[in-house]
Design a protein around this motif. Structure first.
Motif, PDB file in Angstrom:
ATOM      1  N   VAL A   1      97.794  34.651 -25.331  1.00  8.76           N
ATOM      2  CA  VAL A   1      97.457  33.164 -25.411  1.00  8.76           C
ATOM      3  C   VAL A   1      96.175  33.191 -26.043  1.00  8.76           C
ATOM      4  O   VAL A   1      94.830  33.568 -25.283  1.00  8.76           O
ATOM      5  CB  VAL A   1      97.477  32.440 -23.844  1.00  8.76           C
ATOM      6  CG1 VAL A   1      97.129  31.168 -23.925  1.00  8.76           C
ATOM      7  CG2 VAL A   1      98.917  32.852 -23.275  1.00  8.76           C
ATOM      8  N   TYR A   2      96.018  32.353 -26.955  1.00  6.17           N
ATOM      9  CA  TYR A   2      94.662  32.338 -27.458  1.00  6.17           C
ATOM     10  C   TYR A   2      94.041  30.767 -27.237  1.00  6.17           C
ATOM     11  O   TYR A   2      94.658  29.693 -27.650  1.00  6.17           O
ATOM     12  CB  TYR A   2      94.740  32.288 -29.146  1.00  6.17           C
ATOM     13  CG  TYR A   2      93.615  32.313 -30.006  1.00  6.17           C
ATOM     14  CD1 TYR A   2      93.028  33.244 -30.507  1.00  6.17           C
ATOM     15  CD2 TYR A   2      92.928  31.122 -30.329  1.00  6.17           C
ATOM     16  CE1 TYR A   2      91.827  33.248 -31.317  1.00  6.17           C
ATOM     17  CE2 TYR A   2      92.116  30.884 -31.268  1.00  6.17           C
ATOM     18  CZ  TYR A   2      91.380  32.087 -31.748  1.00  6.17           C
ATOM     19  OH  TYR A   2      90.163  31.963 -32.487  1.00  6.17           O
ATOM     20  N   ASP A   3      92.938  30.816 -26.472  1.00  8.60           N
ATOM     21  CA  ASP A   3      92.286  29.545 -26.004  1.00  8.60           C
ATOM     22  C   ASP A   3      90.954  29.242 -26.407  1.00  8.60           C
ATOM     23  O   ASP A   3      89.959  29.937 -26.039  1.00  8.60           O
ATOM     24  CB  ASP A   3      92.465  29.541 -24.451  1.00  8.60           C
ATOM     25  CG  ASP A   3      91.953  28.078 -23.942  1.00  8.60           C
ATOM     26  OD1 ASP A   3      91.325  27.403 -24.597  1.00  8.60           O
ATOM     27  OD2 ASP A   3      92.102  28.014 -22.692  1.00  8.60           O
ATOM     28  N   LEU A   4      90.734  28.547 -27.315  1.00  9.78           N
ATOM     29  CA  LEU A   4      89.578  28.092 -27.965  1.00  9.78           C
ATOM     30  C   LEU A   4      89.056  26.608 -27.640  1.00  9.78           C
ATOM     31  O   LEU A   4      89.683  25.627 -28.268  1.00  9.78           O
ATOM     32  CB  LEU A   4      89.552  28.374 -29.558  1.00  9.78           C
ATOM     33  CG  LEU A   4      87.916  28.182 -30.061  1.00  9.78           C
ATOM     34  CD1 LEU A   4      87.214  29.400 -29.903  1.00  9.78           C
ATOM     35  CD2 LEU A   4      88.225  28.496 -31.879  1.00  9.78           C
ATOM     36  N   GLY A   5      88.318  26.350 -26.591  1.00  8.91           N
ATOM     37  CA  GLY A   5      88.148  25.024 -26.160  1.00  8.91           C
ATOM     38  C   GLY A   5      86.667  24.852 -26.590  1.00  8.91           C
ATOM     39  O   GLY A   5      86.333  24.690 -27.936  1.00  8.91           O
ATOM     40  N   GLY A   6      85.991  23.887 -26.020  1.00 10.61           N
ATOM     41  CA  GLY A   6      84.882  23.386 -26.494  1.00 10.61           C
ATOM     42  C   GLY A   6      83.497  24.263 -26.265  1.00 10.61           C
ATOM     43  O   GLY A   6      82.725  24.208 -27.194  1.00 10.61           O
ATOM     44  N   GLY A   7      83.512  25.020 -25.168  1.00  8.12           N
ATOM     45  CA  GLY A   7      82.316  25.873 -25.223  1.00  8.12           C
ATOM     46  C   GLY A   7      82.816  27.692 -24.837  1.00  8.12           C
ATOM     47  O   GLY A   7      82.008  28.260 -24.872  1.00  8.12           O
ATOM     48  N   THR A   8      83.986  27.804 -24.658  1.00  9.36           N
ATOM     49  CA  THR A   8      84.343  28.915 -24.457  1.00  9.36           C
ATOM     50  C   THR A   8      85.734  29.452 -25.123  1.00  9.36           C
ATOM     51  O   THR A   8      86.371  28.762 -25.538  1.00  9.36           O
ATOM     52  CB  THR A   8      84.735  29.029 -22.922  1.00  9.36           C
ATOM     53  OG1 THR A   8      85.753  27.962 -22.588  1.00  9.36           O
ATOM     54  CG2 THR A   8      83.518  28.702 -21.785  1.00  9.36           C
ATOM     55  N   PHE A   9      85.860  30.606 -25.487  1.00 12.52           N
ATOM     56  CA  PHE A   9      86.898  31.239 -25.872  1.00 12.52           C
ATOM     57  C   PHE A   9      87.485  32.420 -24.898  1.00 12.52           C
ATOM     58  O   PHE A   9      86.860  33.226 -24.505  1.00 12.52           O
ATOM     59  CB  PHE A   9      86.381  32.080 -27.171  1.00 12.52           C
ATOM     60  CG  PHE A   9      87.848  32.777 -27.740  1.00 12.52           C
ATOM     61  CD1 PHE A   9      88.969  32.422 -28.074  1.00 12.52           C
ATOM     62  CD2 PHE A   9      87.511  34.150 -27.824  1.00 12.52           C
ATOM     63  CE1 PHE A   9      89.831  32.949 -28.748  1.00 12.52           C
ATOM     64  CE2 PHE A   9      88.665  35.005 -28.263  1.00 12.52           C
ATOM     65  CZ  PHE A   9      89.704  34.559 -28.699  1.00 12.52           C
ATOM     66  N   ASP A  10      88.899  32.230 -24.822  1.00  8.47           N
ATOM     67  CA  ASP A  10      89.621  33.219 -23.906  1.00  8.47           C
ATOM     68  C   ASP A  10      90.822  33.792 -24.621  1.00  8.47           C
ATOM     69  O   ASP A  10      91.714  32.876 -25.282  1.00  8.47           O
ATOM     70  CB  ASP A  10      90.083  32.679 -22.474  1.00  8.47           C
ATOM     71  CG  ASP A  10      88.929  31.884 -21.670  1.00  8.47           C
ATOM     72  OD1 ASP A  10      88.018  32.502 -21.615  1.00  8.47           O
ATOM     73  OD2 ASP A  10      89.100  30.899 -21.367  1.00  8.47           O
ATOM     74  N   ILE A  11      91.048  35.151 -24.428  1.00  9.84           N
ATOM     75  CA  ILE A  11      92.232  35.564 -24.952  1.00  9.84           C
ATOM     76  C   ILE A  11      93.055  36.203 -23.658  1.00  9.84           C
ATOM     77  O   ILE A  11      92.141  36.879 -23.197  1.00  9.84           O
ATOM     78  CB  ILE A  11      92.027  36.561 -26.238  1.00  9.84           C
ATOM     79  CG1 ILE A  11      93.428  37.180 -26.451  1.00  9.84           C
ATOM     80  CG2 ILE A  11      91.090  37.404 -26.173  1.00  9.84           C
ATOM     81  CD1 ILE A  11      94.453  36.333 -27.426  1.00  9.84           C
ATOM     82  N   THR A  12      94.280  35.989 -23.471  1.00  7.08           N
ATOM     83  CA  THR A  12      94.818  36.680 -22.417  1.00  7.08           C
ATOM     84  C   THR A  12      96.153  37.316 -22.494  1.00  7.08           C
ATOM     85  O   THR A  12      96.877  36.462 -23.685  1.00  7.08           O
ATOM     86  CB  THR A  12      95.270  35.482 -21.308  1.00  7.08           C
ATOM     87  OG1 THR A  12      93.968  34.724 -21.167  1.00  7.08           O
ATOM     88  CG2 THR A  12      95.515  36.012 -19.924  1.00  7.08           C
ATOM     89  N   ILE A  13      96.584  38.414 -22.307  1.00  5.20           N
ATOM     90  CA  ILE A  13      97.622  38.984 -22.709  1.00  5.20           C
ATOM     91  C   ILE A  13      98.387  39.114 -21.349  1.00  5.20           C
ATOM     92  O   ILE A  13      98.031  39.447 -20.252  1.00  5.20           O
ATOM     93  CB  ILE A  13      97.552  40.401 -23.183  1.00  5.20           C
ATOM     94  CG1 ILE A  13      96.457  40.621 -24.557  1.00  5.20           C
ATOM     95  CG2 ILE A  13      98.865  41.203 -23.442  1.00  5.20           C
ATOM     96  CD1 ILE A  13      96.846  40.161 -25.645  1.00  5.20           C
ATOM     97  N   LEU A  14      99.543  38.438 -21.463  1.00  3.46           N
ATOM     98  CA  LEU A  14     100.360  38.168 -20.200  1.00  3.46           C
ATOM     99  C   LEU A  14     101.646  38.907 -20.462  1.00  3.46           C
ATOM    100  O   LEU A  14     102.223  39.100 -21.632  1.00  3.46           O
ATOM    101  CB  LEU A  14     100.831  36.901 -20.128  1.00  3.46           C
ATOM    102  CG  LEU A  14      99.714  35.695 -19.849  1.00  3.46           C
ATOM    103  CD1 LEU A  14     100.578  34.336 -19.755  1.00  3.46           C
ATOM    104  CD2 LEU A  14      99.161  35.881 -18.495  1.00  3.46           C
ATOM    105  N   GLN A  15     102.338  39.522 -19.238  1.00  4.93           N
ATOM    106  CA  GLN A  15     103.686  39.704 -19.193  1.00  4.93           C
ATOM    107  C   GLN A  15     104.598  39.077 -18.443  1.00  4.93           C
ATOM    108  O   GLN A  15     104.175  38.479 -17.248  1.00  4.93           O
ATOM    109  CB  GLN A  15     103.602  41.506 -18.714  1.00  4.93           C
ATOM    110  CG  GLN A  15     105.146  41.970 -18.623  1.00  4.93           C
ATOM    111  CD  GLN A  15     104.929  43.249 -18.607  1.00  4.93           C
ATOM    112  OE1 GLN A  15     105.091  44.102 -19.409  1.00  4.93           O
ATOM    113  NE2 GLN A  15     105.051  43.844 -17.206  1.00  4.93           N
TER     114      GLN A  15
END
Ligand code: ADP
Ligand code: MG
Length: 616
Positions: A209-223
């Protein structure tokens, strides 16, 4: 099943009980539901309004509070009274956020300890929980207005990397806003639910899950396995988002203006920032952007913008590589890639992600709504409307222990999956204290006297140390049979003690319901009382520590400092007796300001370490 009726005059849908999904974002927040007729997830909006509510609060000097779009202009014109990015402060101490301070325009109180931060606006003090509750209350009231029905239950999302304290803070914010937070779920999990990834087939799979918002970036690998999502790894950057892309365009425009010998004032910069965001969004769908600014033609092409932004994109790809590595996976192991956040609307982002994961990405849903939509799906499951999904066993009431001032400190929140566990550290409040009474409670109220006492034991054998030094870890394990094991362990010495309780013993469903009702009815008063008790406890600890400190270092503190400190202590002691938490915080601030110079001069660690950790 919830009953549905339709308001004949307006055509709007009325429902007895609606559980909503809420994305409480750093930049934008929104609320979504499963539409009772279409059975599809929709983000709520009022006529001619956006679904997104900017997570901004403005405090006017006449007591007027603006939230969302209405508060946005004040970011520039009245920044000290305008709160944004409050999510960054949730569950954080001043020490945690020291480095973020320059970025936030408002005042964060430094009380020289590792306690939770407070924000000062004019003469009032707010916790991040209270501020977030303003946003949640605004969302709640909008939803009620649109749905024409009370909204009291919600699922709220948080980043996957949020720790226990940050999650609890989010729950508390919901409670304070009059919402019963049925569950806190991870944003990437919510986004995956919105895309129905859990329904596609039953085989285990891995999702990025690639999440690029207004001030933050998160990448999460889920199973995902048998309907359960598990976070394999997270990575990202808490200071990389859409704002940085805007800044590139601002700088680009400034260069053009300077070539025309235009002086750049702060005011110019602020107007340019808004123009830049507009340009950025325009370039997500067009090849060129141009505008006239102070009689100068400002233009930027998509290619120019993409070239400028390359380094930012590369940073996010580096995080993706690290997340994969931490999960022990290769690109080829990832079966689905989910795009989240308004900034993933930029074609260059989609292209870079597609190239990296070597797969096509489904971006059919609105990236800035997808988290809320997923939360709505989860809410629907909790409402019992979605029978296909297996409901796991959950604990119906929160479990916690009593801390100073008779407050309930929750370790396992209600609705947690069983089995489940949690641990937290506490410390002593008196020098040489060797015993600690651990009292276990069950319930949702903020004061333990309103909850159900499950057990009590005396943990002894703590080696004698100055107050605040012992590290007593209390851990709860609730096993599949509903048995709670409580363990106390002093981490420096290794001394430990274990106790077992049966939380559900002798409690009927009706009683559980009654306890939940009471907590909702008293939520606001309870939270107010809690912040008052917390302020008082803080005051008592500071008085104690300051007196102690003065006594130990008498010869090194000047006579004036001693007099000033004594006066400030007297003042604080008088105010503690009043029911005014703001006045108490003021008096604490005052005492801190007086003692800080000599405390720092002497040995700054002593006072701050004596003040750290919740006391039992
Ligand atoms: P958060 O999760 O941080 O609350 P959002 O997911 O709402 O944030 O994303 C907000 C960001 O998305 C802002 O920086 C905004 O400029 C950006 N954004 C929104 N629409 C577009 C678009 N069409 N093109 C590029 N960026 C966009
Ligand atoms: Mg977001």
């Amino acid at each position: 099943m919830a009953k549905i009726s339709i308001n004949l005059s307006t055509g709007s849908i009325q429902q007895d009980e609606m559980i909503v999904g809420i994305d409480l974002g750093t930049t934008n927040s929104l609320i979504a539901i499963i539409h009772p007729q279409t059975k599809n997830a929709v983000a709520l909006k009022e006529h001619n309004q956006h679904t997104l509510v900017p997570s901004i609060i403005h405090f006017g000097n006449n007591g007027q509070i603006d939230i969302g779009e209405a508060a946005k202009p004040y970011l520039e014109s009245d920044s000290v009274n305008t709160i944004f990015s409050i999510k960054r402060l949730m569950g954080k101490s001043y020490a945690d956020v020291k480095t973020d301070e320059h970025y936030l325009g408002y005042k964060i109180i430094d009380d020289n300890s590792d306690k939770l931060v407070k924000i000062q606006v004019a003469d009032k003090f707010y916790s991040p929980i209270e501020l977030s509750s303003f946003i949640l209350a605004e969302l709640k009231s909008r939803a009620e207005h649109i749905l024409k029905t009370p909204v009291t239950k919600a699922v709220i999302t948080v980043p996957a990397y949020f720790n226990d304290a940050q999650r609890q803070a989010t729950r508390d914010a919901g409670k304070l806003a009059g919402l019963d937070v049925l569950r806190i779920i991870n944003e990437p999990t919510a986004a995956s639910l919105a895309y129905g990834i859990d329904k596609k087939n039953q085989e285990a799979k891995k999702i990025a899950v690639y999440d690029l918002g207004g001030g933050t970036f998160d990448i999460t690998i889920l199973q995902l396995d048998s309907g359960i999502f598990e976070v394999l790894s997270t990575n990202g950057n808490t200071y990389l988002g859409g704002d940085d892309f805007d800044r590139l365009i601002v700088d680009f425009f400034i260069k053009i203006l300077q070539e025309h010998k235009i002086t750049i004032t702060n005011g110019t910069k602020q107007t340019l920032r808004l123009l830049a965001e507009q340009a950025k969004k325009h370039l997500s769908a067009n090849d060129n952007f141009s505008a006239i600014f102070q009689d100068i033609h400002l233009a930027i092409t998509k290619t120019e913008f993409e070239n400028l932004a390359k380094p930012l994109l590369q940073k996010t790809m580096l995080s993706c590589a690290k997340a994969l590595q931490d999960a022990g996976l290769q690109v080829s192991d990832i079966e689905e890639v989910v795009m989240v956040g308004g900034s993933t609307r930029m074609p260059m982002v989609k292209n870079a992600v597609t190239d990296f994961f070597k797969t096509t990405i489904d971006d059919s849903l609105n990236p800035d709504e997808v988290v809320a939509l997923g939360a709505a799906w989860q809410a629907d499951v909790l409402a019992g409307n979605n029978q296909e999904i297996l409901l796991l066993d959950v604990t119906p009431l929160s479990l916690g222990i009593e801390t100073m001032g008779g407050l309930m400190d929750v370790l396992i929140p209600r609705n947690s999956k069983i089995p489940s566990g949690a641990a937290r550290q506490y410390t002593t409040h008196a020098d040489g204290q060797t015993k600690m009474t651990i009292t276990v409670y069950q319930g949702e109220r903020d004061l333990v006297i309103d909850n159900r006492k499950l057990a009590e034991f005396i943990f002894d054998g703590i080696p004698g140390m100055p107050a605040g030094l012992p590290k007593v870890e209390i851990s709860f394990r609730l096993n599949a049979d509903g048995i709670l094991n409580v363990k106390a362990k002093e981490l420096r010495s290794g001394v430990e003690q274990i106790m077992q309780v049966q939380p559900q013993y002798g409690l009927t469903d009706a009683e559980v319901e009654e306890m939940l009702m009471a907590s909702m009815l008293n939520a606001k008063a309870d939270m107010q009382l809690r912040s008052l008790v917390e302020a008082r406890t803080e005051a008592e600890q500071i008085i104690f520590a300051t007196k102690n400190f003065m006594q130990k270092h008498q010869e090194m503190i000047t006579a004036e400092e001693i007099v000033a400190t004594k006066n400030a202590i007297d003042n604080l002691q008088n105010i503690v007796a009043l029911d005014d938490k703001n006045a108490i915080h003021h008096a604490i601030e005052h005492l801190n300001n007086i003692s800080r110079p000599y405390a720092e001069r002497l040995m700054d660690t002593a006072v701050s370490s004596a003040l750290s950790g919740k006391k039992i």
